[in-house]
Design a protein around this motif. Structure first.
Motif, PDB file in Angstrom:
ATOM      1  N   GLU A  92    -111.852  24.809 -13.535  1.00  0.00           N
ATOM      2  CA  GLU A  92    -111.746  26.302 -13.992  1.00  0.00           C
ATOM      3  C   GLU A  92    -112.791  26.949 -13.096  1.00  0.00           C
ATOM      4  OE1 GLU A  92    -113.075  28.565 -18.005  1.00  0.00           O
ATOM      5  OE2 GLU A  92    -111.495  26.689 -18.286  1.00  0.00           O
ATOM      6  N   ASP A  93    -112.389  28.172 -12.821  1.00  0.00           N
ATOM      7  CA  ASP A  93    -113.382  29.255 -12.416  1.00  0.00           C
ATOM      8  C   ASP A  93    -113.153  30.633 -13.048  1.00  0.00           C
ATOM      9  OD1 ASP A  93    -115.313  29.979 -10.507  1.00  0.00           O
ATOM     10  OD2 ASP A  93    -113.918  30.375  -8.968  1.00  0.00           O
ATOM     11  N   ARG A  94    -114.195  31.392 -12.794  1.00  0.00           N
ATOM     12  CA  ARG A  94    -114.122  32.672 -13.283  1.00  0.00           C
ATOM     13  C   ARG A  94    -114.305  33.778 -12.166  1.00  0.00           C
ATOM     14  NH1 ARG A  94    -117.456  30.509 -16.691  1.00  0.00           N
ATOM     15  NH2 ARG A  94    -119.444  31.453 -15.857  1.00  0.00           N
ATOM     16  N   ILE A  95    -113.414  34.914 -12.063  1.00  0.00           N
ATOM     17  CA  ILE A  95    -113.921  35.936 -11.417  1.00  0.00           C
ATOM     18  C   ILE A  95    -114.337  37.391 -12.322  1.00  0.00           C
ATOM     19  CG2 ILE A  95    -113.028  37.551  -9.574  1.00  0.00           C
ATOM     20  CD1 ILE A  95    -111.205  35.377  -8.665  1.00  0.00           C
ATOM     21  N   GLY A  96    -115.088  37.714 -12.417  1.00  0.00           N
ATOM     22  CA  GLY A  96    -115.568  38.552 -13.344  1.00  0.00           C
ATOM     23  C   GLY A  96    -115.503  37.941 -14.735  1.00  0.00           C
ATOM     24  N   ASP A  97    -114.726  38.607 -15.758  1.00  0.00           N
ATOM     25  CA  ASP A  97    -114.650  38.152 -17.075  1.00  0.00           C
ATOM     26  C   ASP A  97    -113.453  37.325 -17.104  1.00  0.00           C
ATOM     27  OD1 ASP A  97    -117.276  39.285 -17.856  1.00  0.00           O
ATOM     28  OD2 ASP A  97    -116.089  41.115 -18.160  1.00  0.00           O
ATOM     29  N   VAL A  98    -112.881  37.193 -16.139  1.00  0.00           N
ATOM     30  CA  VAL A  98    -111.428  36.725 -16.266  1.00  0.00           C
ATOM     31  C   VAL A  98    -111.359  34.985 -15.689  1.00  0.00           C
ATOM     32  CG1 VAL A  98    -108.995  36.401 -15.509  1.00  0.00           C
ATOM     33  CG2 VAL A  98    -110.234  38.408 -15.817  1.00  0.00           C
ATOM     34  N   ARG A  99    -110.787  34.020 -16.613  1.00  0.00           N
ATOM     35  CA  ARG A  99    -110.966  32.651 -16.285  1.00  0.00           C
ATOM     36  C   ARG A  99    -109.713  32.213 -15.509  1.00  0.00           C
ATOM     37  NH1 ARG A  99    -111.174  30.587 -22.052  1.00  0.00           N
ATOM     38  NH2 ARG A  99    -111.310  28.404 -21.022  1.00  0.00           N
ATOM     39  N   PHE A 100    -109.596  31.442 -14.675  1.00  0.00           N
ATOM     40  CA  PHE A 100    -108.597  30.675 -13.940  1.00  0.00           C
ATOM     41  C   PHE A 100    -108.600  29.316 -14.127  1.00  0.00           C
ATOM     42  CE2 PHE A 100    -109.195  35.062 -12.172  1.00  0.00           C
ATOM     43  CZ  PHE A 100    -108.089  35.489 -12.316  1.00  0.00           C
ATOM     44  N   GLU A 101    -107.445  28.628 -14.158  1.00  0.00           N
ATOM     45  CA  GLU A 101    -107.336  27.173 -14.110  1.00  0.00           C
ATOM     46  C   GLU A 101    -106.607  27.080 -12.667  1.00  0.00           C
ATOM     47  OE1 GLU A 101    -106.879  25.252 -18.635  1.00  0.00           O
ATOM     48  OE2 GLU A 101    -105.003  25.606 -17.436  1.00  0.00           O
ATOM     49  N   ILE A 102    -107.274  25.980 -11.909  1.00  0.00           N
ATOM     50  CA  ILE A 102    -106.829  25.704 -10.537  1.00  0.00           C
ATOM     51  C   ILE A 102    -106.067  24.641 -10.373  1.00  0.00           C
ATOM     52  CG2 ILE A 102    -107.407  26.015  -8.214  1.00  0.00           C
ATOM     53  CD1 ILE A 102    -109.911  27.753  -9.166  1.00  0.00           C
ATOM     54  N   SER A 103    -105.120  24.246 -10.048  1.00  0.00           N
ATOM     55  CA  SER A 103    -104.598  22.992  -9.834  1.00  0.00           C
ATOM     56  C   SER A 103    -104.833  22.488  -8.556  1.00  0.00           C
ATOM     57  CB  SER A 103    -103.079  22.869 -10.234  1.00  0.00           C
ATOM     58  OG  SER A 103    -102.263  23.666  -9.466  1.00  0.00           O
ATOM     59  N   ALA A 104    -104.229  21.522  -7.959  1.00  0.00           N
ATOM     60  CA  ALA A 104    -104.271  20.917  -6.528  1.00  0.00           C
ATOM     61  C   ALA A 104    -103.752  22.047  -5.556  1.00  0.00           C
ATOM     62  CB  ALA A 104    -103.919  19.713  -6.392  1.00  0.00           C
ATOM     63  N   ARG A 105    -102.479  22.606  -5.573  1.00  0.00           N
ATOM     64  CA  ARG A 105    -101.703  23.185  -5.043  1.00  0.00           C
ATOM     65  C   ARG A 105    -101.819  24.711  -5.490  1.00  0.00           C
ATOM     66  NH1 ARG A 105     -96.029  20.366  -3.796  1.00  0.00           N
ATOM     67  NH2 ARG A 105     -96.028  22.119  -2.100  1.00  0.00           N
ATOM     68  N   SER A 106    -102.591  25.050  -6.220  1.00  0.00           N
ATOM     69  CA  SER A 106    -102.848  26.638  -6.797  1.00  0.00           C
ATOM     70  C   SER A 106    -103.134  27.489  -5.480  1.00  0.00           C
ATOM     71  CB  SER A 106    -103.802  26.753  -7.979  1.00  0.00           C
ATOM     72  OG  SER A 106    -103.284  26.217  -8.780  1.00  0.00           O
ATOM     73  N   PHE A 107    -102.365  28.476  -5.531  1.00  0.00           N
ATOM     74  CA  PHE A 107    -103.126  29.411  -4.513  1.00  0.00           C
ATOM     75  C   PHE A 107    -104.374  30.078  -5.111  1.00  0.00           C
ATOM     76  CE2 PHE A 107    -103.707  34.033  -3.076  1.00  0.00           C
ATOM     77  CZ  PHE A 107    -104.131  33.633  -1.501  1.00  0.00           C
ATOM     78  N   TYR A 108    -105.581  30.311  -4.404  1.00  0.00           N
ATOM     79  CA  TYR A 108    -106.888  31.025  -5.127  1.00  0.00           C
ATOM     80  C   TYR A 108    -107.462  31.309  -4.058  1.00  0.00           C
ATOM     81  CZ  TYR A 108    -110.544  31.377  -8.390  1.00  0.00           C
ATOM     82  OH  TYR A 108    -111.455  32.078  -9.301  1.00  0.00           O
ATOM     83  N   GLN A 109    -108.075  32.654  -4.010  1.00  0.00           N
ATOM     84  CA  GLN A 109    -108.900  33.379  -2.967  1.00  0.00           C
ATOM     85  C   GLN A 109    -109.983  32.301  -2.643  1.00  0.00           C
ATOM     86  OE1 GLN A 109    -108.321  35.752  -1.029  1.00  0.00           O
ATOM     87  NE2 GLN A 109    -107.039  37.116  -2.138  1.00  0.00           N
ATOM     88  N   VAL A 110    -110.182  32.282  -1.436  1.00  0.00           N
ATOM     89  CA  VAL A 110    -111.020  30.929  -1.061  1.00  0.00           C
ATOM     90  C   VAL A 110    -112.756  31.542  -1.100  1.00  0.00           C
ATOM     91  CG1 VAL A 110    -109.447  29.994   0.424  1.00  0.00           C
ATOM     92  CG2 VAL A 110    -111.162  31.558   1.421  1.00  0.00           C
TER      93      VAL A 110
END
Length: 454
Positions: free
Chosen positions: A268-286
């Motif tokens: 899991e990560d957060r950008i601001g107040d928004v939570r994101f679940e990240i899997s092995a192949r998820s696109f997510y800003q680096v």
């Protein structure tokens, strides 16, 4: 007749940088591109290739150095293809990137009067990457790992990369030194043999959670429990160890099969107040720190008061969409990758958003259908790949005329091209804000704010 010939040795003055970071010197108007040279420098070069309109030269000696030149701190900077700008001070990098955006707006977009604000850089432009994709190989019987040399698939062997996380360094170093002890052969791309192809390390910037992905040619992983133990012992904050199987003779990193060897399926990560679940192949800003800067700018330009319906084209896993959903009446996101849409739906649920809708498909097909179904947008946000917006999508924007368009771009040239098309169709670009998402490289992001018929 060209003013220079192959194998000439010349003293030249460097005037500019290309968008790829090569120095540009001109001899009687003929450009020579010189890797490693900086504007304002007088250098000695060896001409290695001449074409009809331009040539290439190798830097031999710096006679007069730029005040912005610094010693690159990375030991493999000269050969690794990951960074292009470590020899230029960070202030110099920011000036170069801001100029890229300004020049594209004026020259390609024919928009010289649109305000381009000072670029937003980082306080610490190192160790910012939350994802590392590390190829493994073998040389002279020894395991090597690092990053590919410029324009090749030769690995520049290293134990550290100073734009990635310390955890990625640890995993790269420990696995490289222990691989043969585990009876694991690194992958040989030419022979299509060996087992370990890549190691991908992902880190949640806000949470500190780490995922390690072992990309293998076959499913059977020798001494699997010992490998897991090594990673867990060396990286205390690891939450997920995953294997991805890629049996293909291909340059594509991931295969279709992914299994969790230990721990969670996601971090899991957060950008601001928004939570994101990240899997092995998820696109997510680096670069999540600068992603927050970028998305806050997009949110500001969207000018939301809570009554608007927003469409987010190229929505990925919903990162911008969920930022916008905090302020909008409704947000609809479209993305061509089905797995990304599933991630977006899951992340919306994770954050308790009930005002979002996500659909998989090409933006240029889905959005026109939405409009025909009566799903009108007050604000349209686009965050396309480097090639820019699809022509059909631009046509849809001009046909349906949402009041406001927010354009998030990773390529100043295609941004300027698309802004020109939208301007010719009745929009006005109010301003552009560059953001440095990738320090030490030549890449720059920008956000543009357009209004209909100002």
């Amino acid at each position: 007749m060209k003013p220079v010939q192959k194998n000439d040795r010349l003293n030249v003055y460097v005037e500019d940088l290309t968008h790829e970071g090569a120095g540009v010197a001109k001899i009687d108007g003929y450009p020579l591109f010189i890797h490693g040279a900086l504007p304002g420098e007088e250098v000695e070069v060896h001409v290695v290739k001449t074409l009809k309109s331009y040539g290439f030269a190798k830097l031999l000696d710096i006679k007069l150095s730029s005040p912005f030149r610094v010693t690159a701190p990375c030991p493999v900077f000269d050969v690794c293809g990951g960074c292009q700008m470590q020899h230029l001070s960070y202030d110099g990098q920011l000036a170069f990137k801001e100029k890229l955006v300004r020049d594209a707006m004026a020259r390609l977009g024919k928009l010289p009067d649109v305000p381009v604000h000072a670029i937003k850089g980082m306080d610490n432009p190192w160790r910012y990457r939350n994802k590392s994709q590390i190829p493994f190989g073998e040389r002279d019987g020894e395991t090597i790992a690092g990053f590919y040399r410029t324009r090749s698939h030769d690995i520049a062997d290293t134990d550290t990369c100073i734009i990635q996380s310390e955890e990625a360094d640890i995993v790269m170093r420990e696995l490289k030194h222990q691989l043969h002890a585990f009876g694991i052969q690194p992958y040989d791309e030419t022979a299509h043999s060996g087992l370990l192809r890549h190691v991908v390390v992902r880190k949640g910037r806000a949470t500190g959670e780490v995922m390690v992905v072992l990309v293998t040619r076959k499913k059977k992983l020798p001494q699997q429990e010992a490998v897991i133990a090594l990673i867990r012992n060396q990286v205390p904050n690891v939450k997920s160890i995953v294997q991805n199987v890629n049996p293909g003779k291909t340059n594509v990193i991931f295969g279709d099969e992914t299994v969790t060897l230990w721990g969670n399926d996601v971090i899991e990560d957060r950008i601001g107040d928004v939570r994101f679940e990240i899997s092995a192949r998820s696109f997510y800003q680096v670069n999540p720190d600068q992603t927050e800067v970028l998305y806050k700018q997009a949110l500001d330009y969207a000018q939301l008061n809570g009554d608007e319906t927003v469409i987010d084209a190229y929505c990925g896993i919903g990162t911008i969409s969920l930022f916008l959903a905090q302020k909008a009446k409704a947000v609809m996101g479209v993305e061509i990758v089905p797995q990304a849409i599933e991630d977006a739906k899951r992340n919306a649920q994770l954050n308790g958003f009930t005002n979002t809708l996500f659909e998989a498909g090409p933006a240029e097909e889905v959005i026109p259908r939405w409009f025909k179904e009566g799903r009108k947008a007050d604000v349209l946000v686009v965050d396309p790949p480097r090639k820019g917006c699809d022509a059909h999508l631009l046509g849809t924007i001009l046909e349906q005329k949402p009041e406001r368009v927010v354009y998030v771009s990773c390529n100043p040239a295609t941004l300027a091209r698309d802004l020109r098309i939208l301007e010719d169709g009745g929009y006005r670009t109010r301003e552009v804000q560059p953001v440095d998402m990738f320090p030490q490289t030549t890449h720059v992001e920008a956000v543009a704010w357009l209004e209909l018929g100002m």
